[in-house]
Design a protein around this motif. Structure first.
Motif, PDB file in Angstrom:
ATOM      1  N   ILE A  15      54.562  57.103  50.206  1.00  8.63           N
ATOM      2  CA  ILE A  15      54.441  58.330  49.413  1.00  8.63           C
ATOM      3  C   ILE A  15      55.046  58.102  48.039  1.00  8.63           C
ATOM      4  N   MET A  17      55.943  60.179  44.559  1.00 10.40           N
ATOM      5  CA  MET A  17      56.110  61.513  43.979  1.00 10.40           C
ATOM      6  C   MET A  17      56.443  61.383  42.494  1.00 10.40           C
ATOM      7  N   ILE A  22      52.989  65.331  44.607  1.00  5.17           N
ATOM      8  CA  ILE A  22      52.547  64.110  45.273  1.00  5.17           C
ATOM      9  C   ILE A  22      51.571  63.382  44.354  1.00  5.17           C
ATOM     10  N   THR A  46      52.195  70.095  45.957  1.00  8.52           N
ATOM     11  CA  THR A  46      53.627  70.009  46.226  1.00  8.52           C
ATOM     12  C   THR A  46      53.819  69.643  47.691  1.00  8.52           C
ATOM     13  N   PRO A  47      54.954  69.055  48.027  1.00  5.43           N
ATOM     14  CA  PRO A  47      55.237  68.781  49.432  1.00  5.43           C
ATOM     15  C   PRO A  47      55.179  70.053  50.287  1.00  5.43           C
ATOM     16  N   GLU A  48      55.655  71.158  49.759  1.00  3.49           N
ATOM     17  CA  GLU A  48      55.658  72.415  50.509  1.00  3.49           C
ATOM     18  C   GLU A  48      54.250  72.833  50.927  1.00  3.49           C
ATOM     19  N   ILE A  51      53.101  70.400  53.715  1.00  4.07           N
ATOM     20  CA  ILE A  51      53.861  70.671  54.941  1.00  4.07           C
ATOM     21  C   ILE A  51      53.296  71.905  55.644  1.00  4.07           C
ATOM     22  N   LEU A  74      57.395  64.327  54.502  1.00  6.24           N
ATOM     23  CA  LEU A  74      57.652  65.153  53.322  1.00  6.24           C
ATOM     24  C   LEU A  74      58.871  66.053  53.522  1.00  6.24           C
ATOM     25  N   LYS A  75      59.074  66.534  54.742  1.00  7.34           N
ATOM     26  CA  LYS A  75      60.285  67.314  55.037  1.00  7.34           C
ATOM     27  C   LYS A  75      61.524  66.444  54.809  1.00  7.34           C
ATOM     28  N   GLN A  78      62.365  66.225  51.196  1.00  5.15           N
ATOM     29  CA  GLN A  78      63.005  67.435  50.693  1.00  5.15           C
ATOM     30  C   GLN A  78      64.491  67.456  51.001  1.00  5.15           C
TER      31      GLN A  78
END
Length: 81
Positions: A15, A17, A22, A46-48, A51, A74-75, A78
């Motif tokens: 990954i 960023m 991403i 976004t990762p959010e 996810i 991704l979590k 964060q």
């Protein structure tokens, strides 16, 4: 970031960023076409966002999937931020 997957055909997720977005994702091994599609879908998000969409997806009778493993990776990103 390199994430070692668990319980799926893909062995790793790479990954990249930039500024909280991403930029690139590459899955090592696994279902080539599907994983390229997932990677393209995730780019620019976004990762959010990823996810929220990918968490909890299962593959066959496994308790996880490559998209779910991406959400897990991704979590982890964060929590390191």
């Amino acid at each position: 970031m390199v994430y070692q997957t668990e319980g799926v055909c893909s062995k790793e997720i790479h990954i990249e960023m930039e500024d909280g977005i991403i930029k690139d994702i590459a899955f090592m091994s696994g279902c080539n076409g599907s994983l390229k599609g997932i990677a393209q879908f995730a780019k620019g998000r976004t990762p959010e966002e990823v996810i929220k969409i990918c968490s909890g997806i299962l593959c066959h009778n496994r308790p996880t999937s490559c998209p779910d493993q991406l959400a897990t990776a991704l979590k982890g990103l964060q929590t390191k931020s």
